[in-house]
Scaffold this motif. Sequence first.
Motif, mmCIF file in Angstrom:
data_model
loop_
_atom_site.group_PDB
_atom_site.id
_atom_site.type_symbol
_atom_site.label_atom_id
_atom_site.label_comp_id
_atom_site.label_asym_id
_atom_site.label_seq_id
_atom_site.Cartn_x
_atom_site.Cartn_y
_atom_site.Cartn_z
ATOM 1 N N SER A 186 0.820 -1.217 0.000
ATOM 2 C CA SER A 186 0.000 0.000 0.000
ATOM 3 C C SER A 186 0.848 1.259 0.000
ATOM 4 N N ARG A 187 2.107 1.145 0.431
ATOM 5 C CA ARG A 187 2.984 2.316 0.528
ATOM 6 C C ARG A 187 4.045 2.353 -0.561
ATOM 7 N N GLY A 188 3.881 1.537 -1.602
ATOM 8 C CA GLY A 188 4.814 1.607 -2.713
ATOM 9 C C GLY A 188 5.746 0.428 -2.857
ATOM 10 N N GLY A 189 5.528 -0.607 -2.079
ATOM 11 C CA GLY A 189 6.295 -1.828 -2.248
ATOM 12 C C GLY A 189 7.740 -1.708 -1.812
ATOM 13 N N ALA A 194 14.031 1.636 1.202
ATOM 14 C CA ALA A 194 15.084 2.652 1.211
ATOM 15 C C ALA A 194 15.141 3.394 2.535
ATOM 16 N N ASP A 195 14.068 3.347 3.292
ATOM 17 C CA ASP A 195 14.002 4.021 4.586
ATOM 18 C C ASP A 195 14.576 3.162 5.712
ATOM 19 N N ILE A 196 15.006 1.938 5.396
ATOM 20 C CA ILE A 196 15.527 1.022 6.408
ATOM 21 C C ILE A 196 17.021 0.822 6.166
ATOM 22 N N PRO A 197 17.894 1.420 6.981
ATOM 23 C CA PRO A 197 19.333 1.283 6.756
ATOM 24 C C PRO A 197 19.820 -0.160 6.682
ATOM 25 N N GLY A 231 15.583 -2.107 12.176
ATOM 26 C CA GLY A 231 16.641 -1.947 11.191
ATOM 27 C C GLY A 231 17.211 -0.544 11.126
ATOM 28 N N ALA A 232 17.118 0.204 12.227
ATOM 29 C CA ALA A 232 17.589 1.592 12.357
ATOM 30 C C ALA A 232 16.781 2.575 11.537
ATOM 31 N N SER A 233 15.540 2.193 11.180
ATOM 32 C CA SER A 233 14.664 3.123 10.475
ATOM 33 C C SER A 233 14.086 4.178 11.394
ATOM 34 N N TYR A 234 14.128 3.907 12.696
ATOM 35 C CA TYR A 234 13.729 4.898 13.689
ATOM 36 C C TYR A 234 14.579 4.659 14.926
#
Length: 236
Positions: A186-189, A194-197, A231-234
């Motif tokens: 739903s958010r672009g697959g 790319a937001d998850i280091p 995964g260091a995304s936040y």
Amino acid sequence: MTRILLTGASRGIGAAAKTALAERGAKVIGQATHSAADDMVAADFAEPPAPQQLWEDALAQYGGEVDVLVNNAGLFQANPLSGSDIAWLDGWEDTMRINLTASAQLSRFAVKHWLERRVSGRIVHVASRAGHRGDSPDHWHYAASKGGMLAMHKTIARAYAKDGIFSFAITPGFTDTAMADDYLESRGGAGLLADIPLGRVAEPEEIAKMIAWCALDAPPSMTGATLDANGASYVR
């Protein structure tokens, strides 16, 4: 033998946690909305009486004692602002009922159970990264329910540590489950990765190891802590 009640045990993180806990020698009763397995109890948290019935069923199966509660059950469904007023409200209340209110009911039963018996106990709350950083415009309700779970967790930890009752929380980001797959799509697959280091989403078995550690090994001084797994995304 540690006696554990695990909600949301039929798939994804819950199923992996059930296996991980059993491998550590714990006795696990799992909850699912619909279940026919011998070691699972059917309880539909959309129904207000269901958490109490589940708790009573678990006590009956365990001979009157439960040592650990793992609040893992959750509902994740889009609730767009463009929907009708009643549809949006229904979506909000359904998610709160399943994700937060049922967890609160079970946590209350567990804390009362341990206080009355003057024994130690543990609660592990499986919340979400969304409880810290929010979620998409279609998921206000999900983020709010997980933020509420984290506030409840901290309150329990502060109130009952002196009684030997410990509370731990885990906040996964995207995890490789059917629920997360729907969200990613739903958010672009894959572009969302790319937001998850780390470059990938978490595996259910990774979160399961954290649940097992909190349930069985985490030191008492860690009560009130929240463990991130995104995964260091936040990072906080």
